[in-house]
Design an enzyme around this catalytic site. Structure first.
Site, mmCIF file in Angstrom:
data_model
loop_
_atom_site.group_PDB
_atom_site.id
_atom_site.type_symbol
_atom_site.label_atom_id
_atom_site.label_comp_id
_atom_site.label_asym_id
_atom_site.label_seq_id
_atom_site.Cartn_x
_atom_site.Cartn_y
_atom_site.Cartn_z
ATOM 1 N N GLU A 153 -9.573 -5.553 5.248
ATOM 2 C CA GLU A 153 -9.444 -4.442 4.305
ATOM 3 C C GLU A 153 -8.279 -4.681 3.351
ATOM 4 O O GLU A 153 -8.369 -4.404 2.157
ATOM 5 C CB GLU A 153 -9.255 -3.122 5.059
ATOM 6 C CG GLU A 153 -9.307 -1.915 4.145
ATOM 7 C CD GLU A 153 -9.383 -0.601 4.900
ATOM 8 O OE1 GLU A 153 -9.543 0.432 4.245
ATOM 9 O OE2 GLU A 153 -9.297 -0.627 6.143
ATOM 10 N N ARG A 208 -3.153 -3.341 13.775
ATOM 11 C CA ARG A 208 -4.619 -3.432 13.804
ATOM 12 C C ARG A 208 -4.993 -4.865 14.169
ATOM 13 O O ARG A 208 -5.043 -5.746 13.319
ATOM 14 C CB ARG A 208 -5.215 -3.032 12.453
ATOM 15 C CG ARG A 208 -5.017 -1.554 12.125
ATOM 16 C CD ARG A 208 -5.723 -1.136 10.850
ATOM 17 N NE ARG A 208 -5.508 0.285 10.585
ATOM 18 C CZ ARG A 208 -4.521 0.776 9.850
ATOM 19 N NH1 ARG A 208 -3.650 -0.055 9.299
ATOM 20 N NH2 ARG A 208 -4.399 2.074 9.667
ATOM 21 N N TYR A 210 2.005 -6.015 13.165
ATOM 22 C CA TYR A 210 0.844 -5.317 12.620
ATOM 23 C C TYR A 210 -0.002 -4.722 13.744
ATOM 24 O O TYR A 210 -0.310 -5.398 14.732
ATOM 25 C CB TYR A 210 0.013 -6.274 11.777
ATOM 26 C CG TYR A 210 -1.041 -5.580 10.952
ATOM 27 C CD1 TYR A 210 -0.697 -4.541 10.090
ATOM 28 C CD2 TYR A 210 -2.371 -5.949 11.043
ATOM 29 C CE1 TYR A 210 -1.648 -3.899 9.335
ATOM 30 C CE2 TYR A 210 -3.346 -5.310 10.276
ATOM 31 C CZ TYR A 210 -2.969 -4.288 9.427
ATOM 32 O OH TYR A 210 -3.932 -3.640 8.681
ATOM 33 N N HIS A 248 -4.448 -12.057 14.049
ATOM 34 C CA HIS A 248 -3.055 -11.619 14.130
ATOM 35 C C HIS A 248 -2.543 -11.772 15.551
ATOM 36 O O HIS A 248 -3.306 -12.025 16.476
ATOM 37 C CB HIS A 248 -2.923 -10.151 13.719
ATOM 38 C CG HIS A 248 -3.769 -9.760 12.561
ATOM 39 N ND1 HIS A 248 -3.647 -10.351 11.333
ATOM 40 C CD2 HIS A 248 -4.771 -8.852 12.447
ATOM 41 C CE1 HIS A 248 -4.532 -9.813 10.502
ATOM 42 N NE2 HIS A 248 -5.232 -8.918 11.153
ATOM 43 N N ASP A 264 -2.022 -5.270 3.534
ATOM 44 C CA ASP A 264 -2.096 -5.544 4.976
ATOM 45 C C ASP A 264 -2.840 -6.845 5.285
ATOM 46 O O ASP A 264 -3.772 -7.228 4.565
ATOM 47 C CB ASP A 264 -2.789 -4.386 5.702
ATOM 48 C CG ASP A 264 -1.873 -3.183 5.863
ATOM 49 O OD1 ASP A 264 -0.655 -3.332 5.670
ATOM 50 O OD2 ASP A 264 -2.369 -2.094 6.179
ATOM 51 N N ASP A 317 -5.308 -7.970 6.945
ATOM 52 C CA ASP A 317 -6.636 -7.921 7.551
ATOM 53 C C ASP A 317 -7.678 -7.914 6.434
ATOM 54 O O ASP A 317 -7.336 -8.021 5.255
ATOM 55 C CB ASP A 317 -6.788 -6.703 8.462
ATOM 56 C CG ASP A 317 -6.498 -5.390 7.737
ATOM 57 O OD1 ASP A 317 -6.437 -5.379 6.493
ATOM 58 O OD2 ASP A 317 -6.331 -4.359 8.416
ATOM 59 N N GLU A 357 0.799 -1.234 0.000
ATOM 60 C CA GLU A 357 0.000 0.000 0.000
ATOM 61 C C GLU A 357 0.829 1.279 0.000
ATOM 62 O O GLU A 357 0.470 2.246 -0.647
ATOM 63 C CB GLU A 357 -0.928 0.054 1.225
ATOM 64 C CG GLU A 357 -2.029 -0.974 1.216
ATOM 65 C CD GLU A 357 -1.722 -2.121 2.146
ATOM 66 O OE1 GLU A 357 -2.665 -2.633 2.728
ATOM 67 O OE2 GLU A 357 -0.542 -2.483 2.282
#
Length: 723
Positions: free
Chosen positions: A86, A302, A300, A345, A82, A84, A9
């Site tokens: 999203e 989140r 990570y 995670h 990432d 997750d 990203e």
């Protein structure tokens, strides 16, 4: 040689990853999302199984072209967004843009940006997890339905520019409900009684609190009752009835999740949720460290999990043994419960304990170092032995009254050698209190019986830390949503911050009351939490996206139609000032603007007169004698300046007080620190009374300064250069 394109990203992430991979790998950044629902239209076909209409985001054309060109040259494309939902959705959109079949093994996942993690990840590409994509897409469609169907209703019925969100509306309701609790709270008086005792004359005093009267919990409603008890106690004999000694263990807190990181960063560092996530993102994506190069410092950020990889735990146990000794190592690695966690995670932890805050301090800015130290110390402490306290409880009888004294002494620091959790209020259980060695039957000397008046207090307003904690406890939102929720409700003017706590505006009350009446599910915490569970079920292939959307949309559409017919034009409460308009004579009213409140003529549009609300602090300007007034920066931060600006450029962040300095006579100021605590000091920096206190060098500089102060500093710099 086979060429591989890796898409992430952000440029910072790309720079760090490229260093760990060989020459055959090219790493490029997508700069976040490249496709989304259109802003100019609803973009969801509710009559055709809720099919979304995706378009390439305006302004991303050059990036898309570059990625397509790079993909054509490559033999393989890995999508390393990432780890997750999203990130999975971004990878799915990238696959569409780059014409990659989603069933191909092109998805690469890692939870820390270190050489080992990256090199292992590219050896194990997998297909895109379409169930996670479905869950994220369902969330996006739900949010679009609420935002694009309900917000226009608020525009028409209340005021233009408003918005309603599926999760943000629940947060605003929580803040409004808390405010109404405070408004409805009836303060009640009560008294407590404490006795100051000693073993014998001239021995140290200690406190004992009244805990029972005739075997019942004491109820002392007023001063008369308190004085009656005091009179009786002054004639009583205080006898030690029981002495209890025990050992109390205090276990360390779990390593950080997104929520607990935001909470502790708010309490200890004064960070907003948004700032915490921004700085954590920098630590995760990688920073240049002397002697090592670019490396991700944390895993990570989140996550709602407290799980730790076994290999990381073993490395941590070795580190604890070598640095602190075996006494600080628990027999088994701690395991922390994960209530309501997806557990996708690990917890937020440092990628290597060897990269201590001291080791990397020279390569991090102030905010990065403070947050990294918090994460590093919390994780290390979470794997250490409990702290051990020796506690002593002494029960004392004085006629029909029972008193208790409790003492505590830290016997073994354990994890407290590294870290203490930030708290809204100090925990009395962890204070060290010394008590004398007493025995049952011993008579004590009474120095003083002290009745103290108290008043019950309403529940406090939410701070960022307590709001995030409550959202998490109620299952509202997920780790990535807490910061955007807070940003949105502030930006829309539904709530404002007063002394770092959220207070609803009149607009917030009006909108919440309207939603409670016509859209009860939208502002119901239990309903919103249940919807989050359904999204989790979609990700785990236990539920259908279409069924979830239908179950939500049918009653929502019915409520929307009913509200459209029933709601008339909602008039917002108007606060009329005592200041007349200079142009037409009408009494001006208070309006809420982007940069705070201001006065406006109610005769608009015939009369367009406006003026700022001037709040004088009651202190004259030390430069010109004018009035010092409260002002705000464009970001809404309060400062204080002379009312004669621009003629006078006096400005300060510190709140002027009406009291004078006893040493030099200048007015006093209250300086607030980022964590919320404050110190009162003299406004005259050269005053001897300021020794050891915050001085002018601690005041903000550069871009943080109010415009007048910044201009004055620049002029002074130019004068020095000219000389």
């Amino acid at each position: 040689m086979k060429k591989v394109l890796v898409v992430v990203e952000s440029p910072a992430k790309a720079k760090t990853i490229e260093k760990f991979l060989g020459k055959k790998y090219t790493v490029r950044a997508s700069m976040g999302h490249l496709r989304d629902l259109p802003k100019s239209q609803f973009g969801v076909d509710v009559d055709n199984d809720f099919v979304p209409k995706y378009i390439n985001i305006r302004g991303k054309g050059d990036i898309i072209k570059q990625l397509r060109d790079e993909a054509k040259k490559a033999d393989a494309v890995y999508l390393a967004t990432d780890p997750d939902r999203e990130g999975e959705a971004i990878a799915w959109h990238l696959a569409h843009i780059l014409n990659i079949p989603v069933e191909e093994s092109q998805r690469v996942v890692f939870h820390e940006i270190t050489k080992t993690a990256i090199q292992n990840a590219v050896l194990k590409p997998r297909a895109i997890n379409l169930s996670q994509v479905d869950a994220q897409q369902t969330r996006r469609i739900l949010d679009r339905i609420v935002g694009y169907k309900l917000s226009p209703l608020l525009w028409r019925k209340v005021r233009k520019g408003l918005s309603a969100g599926r999760v943000q509306s629940v947060a605003v309701r929580m803040i409004c409900d808390r405010e109404r609790e405070i408004q409805d709270f009836v303060t009640q008086e009560y008294w407590t009684v404490t006795a100051k005792l000693r073993e014998k004359l001239k021995s140290p005093l200690f406190d004992a609190e009244l805990i029972a009267v005739d075997g019942q919990k004491p109820e002392i409603p007023d001063e008369a009752h308190a004085n009656t008890i005091k009179d009786e106690l002054e004639k009583a004999t205080f006898i030690v009835r029981e002495v209890k000694r025990r050992e109390r263990r205090r276990n360390p807190n779990a390593p950080f999740t997104t929520s607990s990181l935001q909470q502790d960063a708010a309490r200890k560092l004064g960070f907003t949720a948004r700032k915490t996530m921004m700085v954590a993102q920098q630590l995760y994506e990688g920073l240049d460290i002397s002697g090592i190069g670019s490396v991700g410092l944390i895993t990570y950020m989140r996550t709602d999990s407290t799980r730790i990889a076994p290999s990381a735990q073993e490395d941590t146990r070795s580190y604890i043994t070598s640095r602190f000794g075996n006494d600080f190592l628990p027999e088994k690695p701690p395991v922390y419960s994960n209530k309501n966690a997806q557990d996708a995670h690990e917890a937020v932890r440092p990628t290597s304990l060897e990269l201590s805050p001291e080791r990397v301090a020279a390569n991090l800015n102030k905010d990065q170092l403070r947050l990294y130290r918090l994460i590093w110390e919390r994780f290390l402490a979470s794997q250490m032995a409990p702290a051990i306290y020796d506690t002593l409880t002494i029960d004392i009888q004085a006629g029909r009254f029972k008193f208790r004294a409790v003492g505590s002494r830290l016997k073994f620091p354990g994890f407290l050698a590294v870290y203490t959790e930030g708290k809204e209020e100090e925990d009395d259980n962890d204070k060290e209190v010394s008590l004398p060695e007493l025995t049952a039957g011993q008579e004590l000397k009474v120095y003083k019986v002290n009745p103290v008046q108290h008043f019950t207090e309403p529940p406090p307003r939410y701070s960022e830390a307590t709001l995030v904690k409550t959202l998490e406890e109620k299952g509202i939102g997920r780790p990535s949503t807490y910061a955007p929720i807070i940003e949105t409700i502030l930006a829309r003017g539904y709530v404002e911050k007063t002394e770092k706590r959220f207070q609803p505006t009149e607009l917030g009350f009006v909108v919440v009351d309207l939603l409670k009446q016509y859209f009860p599910d939208i502002v119901d915490a239990a309903f919103t939490a249940a919807l989050e569970d359904k999204l989790d079920a979609i990700a785990e292939e236990q539920s259908s996206p279409n069924d979830t959307l239908k179950d939500f949309y049918r009653p929502f559409a019915a409520h929307l139609e009913h509200a459209e017919q029933e709601i008339g034009q909602v008039e917002l409460p108007v606060e009329v000032s005592d200041i007349p308009c200079e142009q037409c004579g009408k009494m001006m009213v208070v309006k809420h603007g982007r940069y705070g409140d201001f006065l406006a003529c109610p005769g608009f549009p015939a009369c367009r007169n406006t003026k700022p609300i001037i709040k004088e602090v009651g202190v004259p300007c030390p430069v010109c004698g004018g009035a010092i007034i409260e002002r705000r920066t464009k970001r809404g931060k309060t400062f204080y300046g002379c009312s004669t600006y621009p003629a006078c450029h006096f400005v300060t962040w510190d709140m002027p007080l009406t009291t004078s300095c006893p040493t030099c006579g200048a007015f006093m100021v209250r300086h607030r620190f980022p964590r919320g605590n404050s110190v009162v000091r003299c406004s005259n920096d050269s005053c001897p009374s300021n020794q050891g206190k915050v001085t002018a060098k601690d005041k903000p500089e550069g871009d943080e300064m109010p415009a007048a102060a910044k201009k004055r500093k620049q002029q002074a710099t130019r004068r020095k250069k000219s000389v």
